[in-house]
Design a protein around this motif. Structure first.
Motif, PDB file in Angstrom:
ATOM      1  N   GLU A 133       4.579 -12.573   8.014  1.00 40.44           N
ATOM      2  CA  GLU A 133       5.648 -11.926   8.786  1.00 40.44           C
ATOM      3  C   GLU A 133       6.998 -12.122   8.075  1.00 40.44           C
ATOM      4  O   GLU A 133       7.785 -11.196   7.949  1.00 40.44           O
ATOM      5  CB  GLU A 133       5.754 -12.537  10.191  1.00 40.44           C
ATOM      6  CG  GLU A 133       4.488 -12.456  11.023  1.00 40.44           C
ATOM      7  CD  GLU A 133       4.188 -11.042  11.477  1.00 40.44           C
ATOM      8  OE1 GLU A 133       5.130 -10.239  11.509  1.00 40.44           O
ATOM      9  OE2 GLU A 133       3.014 -10.757  11.777  1.00 40.44           O
TER      10      GLU A 133
ATOM     11  N   LYS B 138       7.377  -9.966   4.988  1.00 35.86           N
ATOM     12  CA  LYS B 138       7.692  -8.565   5.297  1.00 35.86           C
ATOM     13  C   LYS B 138       9.184  -8.388   5.578  1.00 35.86           C
ATOM     14  O   LYS B 138       9.812  -7.453   5.097  1.00 35.86           O
ATOM     15  CB  LYS B 138       6.894  -8.108   6.536  1.00 35.86           C
ATOM     16  CG  LYS B 138       5.565  -7.499   6.192  1.00 35.86           C
ATOM     17  CD  LYS B 138       5.044  -6.630   7.318  1.00 35.86           C
ATOM     18  CE  LYS B 138       4.932  -7.406   8.629  1.00 35.86           C
ATOM     19  NZ  LYS B 138       4.281  -6.685   9.705  1.00 35.86           N
TER      20      LYS B 138
ATOM     21  N   ARG C 160       0.472  -3.132   1.718  1.00 37.24           N
ATOM     22  CA  ARG C 160       1.487  -2.706   2.676  1.00 37.24           C
ATOM     23  C   ARG C 160       1.059  -1.372   3.254  1.00 37.24           C
ATOM     24  O   ARG C 160       1.383  -0.313   2.719  1.00 37.24           O
ATOM     25  CB  ARG C 160       2.865  -2.549   1.998  1.00 37.24           C
ATOM     26  CG  ARG C 160       3.456  -3.820   1.471  1.00 37.24           C
ATOM     27  CD  ARG C 160       3.857  -4.790   2.582  1.00 37.24           C
ATOM     28  NE  ARG C 160       4.334  -6.032   2.010  1.00 37.24           N
ATOM     29  CZ  ARG C 160       3.572  -7.095   1.777  1.00 37.24           C
ATOM     30  NH1 ARG C 160       2.290  -7.079   2.075  1.00 37.24           N
ATOM     31  NH2 ARG C 160       4.090  -8.186   1.258  1.00 37.24           N
TER      32      ARG C 160
ATOM     33  N   ASP D  76      -1.835  -7.212  10.406  1.00 36.36           N
ATOM     34  CA  ASP D  76      -1.812  -7.724  11.786  1.00 36.36           C
ATOM     35  C   ASP D  76      -3.096  -7.354  12.510  1.00 36.36           C
ATOM     36  O   ASP D  76      -3.698  -8.160  13.213  1.00 36.36           O
ATOM     37  CB  ASP D  76      -0.622  -7.140  12.563  1.00 36.36           C
ATOM     38  CG  ASP D  76       0.707  -7.690  12.076  1.00 36.36           C
ATOM     39  OD1 ASP D  76       0.697  -8.751  11.421  1.00 36.36           O
ATOM     40  OD2 ASP D  76       1.742  -7.060  12.345  1.00 36.36           O
TER      41      ASP D  76
ATOM     42  N   GLU E  37      -0.023   0.465  13.732  1.00 35.83           N
ATOM     43  CA  GLU E  37       0.039  -0.996  13.651  1.00 35.83           C
ATOM     44  C   GLU E  37      -0.094  -1.420  12.188  1.00 35.83           C
ATOM     45  O   GLU E  37      -0.784  -0.769  11.410  1.00 35.83           O
ATOM     46  CB  GLU E  37      -1.151  -1.556  14.439  1.00 35.83           C
ATOM     47  CG  GLU E  37      -1.029  -2.993  14.843  1.00 35.83           C
ATOM     48  CD  GLU E  37      -2.320  -3.490  15.511  1.00 35.83           C
ATOM     49  OE1 GLU E  37      -2.421  -4.689  15.700  1.00 35.83           O
ATOM     50  OE2 GLU E  37      -3.217  -2.672  15.801  1.00 35.83           O
ATOM     51  N   ASP E  38       0.530  -2.513  11.834  1.00 34.59           N
ATOM     52  CA  ASP E  38       0.388  -3.054  10.490  1.00 34.59           C
ATOM     53  C   ASP E  38      -1.080  -3.429  10.259  1.00 34.59           C
ATOM     54  O   ASP E  38      -1.705  -4.087  11.085  1.00 34.59           O
ATOM     55  CB  ASP E  38       1.277  -4.299  10.381  1.00 34.59           C
ATOM     56  CG  ASP E  38       1.233  -4.922   8.997  1.00 34.59           C
ATOM     57  OD1 ASP E  38       2.271  -4.887   8.325  1.00 34.59           O
ATOM     58  OD2 ASP E  38       0.177  -5.443   8.600  1.00 34.59           O
TER      59      ASP E  38
ATOM     60  N   ASP F 157      -0.187   0.727   7.152  1.00 32.29           N
ATOM     61  CA  ASP F 157      -0.375   0.687   8.590  1.00 32.29           C
ATOM     62  C   ASP F 157      -1.692   1.352   8.902  1.00 32.29           C
ATOM     63  O   ASP F 157      -2.197   2.161   8.122  1.00 32.29           O
ATOM     64  CB  ASP F 157       0.758   1.436   9.306  1.00 32.29           C
ATOM     65  CG  ASP F 157       2.048   0.623   9.304  1.00 32.29           C
ATOM     66  OD1 ASP F 157       1.996  -0.569   8.962  1.00 32.29           O
ATOM     67  OD2 ASP F 157       3.098   1.190   9.645  1.00 32.29           O
TER      68      ASP F 157
END
Ligand code: ZN
Length: 414
Positions: A15, A18, A326, A371, A367-368, A328
């Motif tokens: 986190e 990022k 990186r 995650d 959403e990432d 989503d």
């Protein structure tokens, strides 16, 4: 550290990484981006006082735009500080605020607060520049190794620690070893013998110092580095002066000219390749295992969907994620109840065509991807390992396998 704690900290590091990447992109047209590092023991009221002071000093800034921007940033920081009681959160915090270039002569005011970084903020820093100050945070995120350091020549020695990127000198000693010139009247043999004895005594003293410092922590130490001019460091190591367990942990000996405290820093510089290699050791081992399973076994999976499916089944032992991934994931649900996912980069959500009924789905839940996967991994007791791209097989995880792979507990055929 328990596995759960380590996963928490891996996730938290991700986190932070990022946010840091985002902050590094920003530029101010003048020196107007404010960064404040607050150590855990600094009273919030002190920080507010400092910010108030800076705010009044900013009235001297000549450029009207810069002046306004700096003052706005400081006001925004002050507003944020109102949410804290007397002390900052554990490990302190870092505040960022400023008017950043948004293209076309426009600016955007952004403010970010990073609470409880992975290591304590060491000192209070107020920084105003055209970029945010992120280096101290980046250093905290660097993989944290613990190394014992020894530098010596025949006259002095220093021992200390390397924690992450921080060098900590701990103890020093100086010797009574006589120089090479003997005084008149002394026999050459006697002089040579006394000198060798003095050298031996000094090496013993240095080893004693190192043993006292390192032996109690030997199970947490990643390695020991020894530096100095030749032949001192060689004599010291070849003579087995160090405790035998420490001797086995020596990663290498390095030429270092100085043996005072600055020599400890020189030693770390000289050992940079060995240290980088060591830092990637776990990543390298896990990728070797992955490739071995991929070629000769049946307990490897890769790519987003297959890995996700295996994760859902609880079949993944270790989830491998590329540090540089990186992306989503967008989850779409059509009106016929089909759920499908698509990986996207950049912003915006593309329209998705349901592969089962052909329906066009406009909107999905974004959403990432990391995650998304880590949440499933945590529920299934799967360990997550972030893999560096600084070596060939690590790079391949990103480029050839979509940045996501898994080592399975059992073969699933997925
Ligand atoms: Zn459908």
């Amino acid at each position: 550290m328990s596995e759960q704690e380590r996963e928490q900290s891996d996730k938290q590091k991700y986190e932070f990484r990022k946010v840091i990447e985002e902050l590094k992109e920003y530029r101010g047209s003048g020196t107007q981006l404010v960064t404040i590092y607050v150590p855990p023991d600094r009273l919030v009221s002190d920080v507010v006082a400092h910010v108030t002071q800076e705010h009044s000093e900013a009235s001297n800034i000549k450029s009207k735009d810069t002046r306004t921007n700096v003052q706005d940033a400081l006001k925004s920081i002050k507003d944020r500080l109102k949410y804290y009681d007397t002390k900052p959160p554990e490990n302190g915090m870092v505040l960022f605020s400023g008017a950043v270039d948004a293209g076309g002569g426009q600016t955007d005011m952004i403010t970010r607060v990073l609470e409880s970084p992975p290591q304590p903020v060491e000192s209070f820093r107020y920084h105003c520049d055209s970029e945010f100050l992120t280096e101290p945070l980046e250093e905290m995120l660097a993989d944290k190794g613990l190394f014992g350091l020894v530098v010596l020549d025949r006259r002095e020695a220093n021992v200390g620690w390397l924690r992450g990127k921080r060098v900590e000198p701990v103890k020093s000693a100086s010797s009574l070893v006589p120089g090479k010139q003997r005084k008149g009247g002394q026999s050459a043999q006697r002089f040579a013998r006394l000198r060798l004895e003095a050298i031996d005594n000094f090496y013993q003293e240095v080893a004693g110092m190192a043993n006292d410092l390192f032996v109690p922590d030997r199970h947490d130490i990643d390695g020991i580095l020894v530096g100095g001019p030749s032949p001192t460091k060689d004599e010291f190591l070849d003579g087995d002066y160090l405790h035998h367990e420490l001797q086995d942990m020596v990663l290498g000996k390095f030429d270092v000219a100085y043996t005072d405290e600055s020599g400890l820093h020189d030693l770390v510089d000289a050992a940079s390749e060995v240290l980088a290699e060591h830092e990637m050791l776990e990543d390298k081992q896990v990728m070797e295992e992955f490739f071995k399973e991929l070629h000769d076994g049946d307990k490897a999976t890769y790519g987003f969907e297959p890995t996700r499916e295996n994760l859902m089944m609880g079949a993944v032992d270790r989830l491998l994620i590329s540090e540089d991934l990186r992306q989503d994931v967008v989850t779409y649900e059509c009106s016929n109840g089909h759920t499908e996912r698509e990986l996207v980069e950049g912003t915006g959500t593309p329209t998705h065509t349901c592969s089962r009924c052909g329906e066009e789905v406009e909107d999905g839940e974004r959403e990432d991807v990391i995650d998304h996967l880590m949440e499933i991994a945590n529920q299934r007791g799967t360990e997550t390992i972030f893999v560096s791209t600084d070596f060939e097989k690590g790079e391949q995880l990103l480029t050839a396998f979509g940045g996501v792979a898994g080592l399975l507990r059992y073969a699933t055929g997925v």
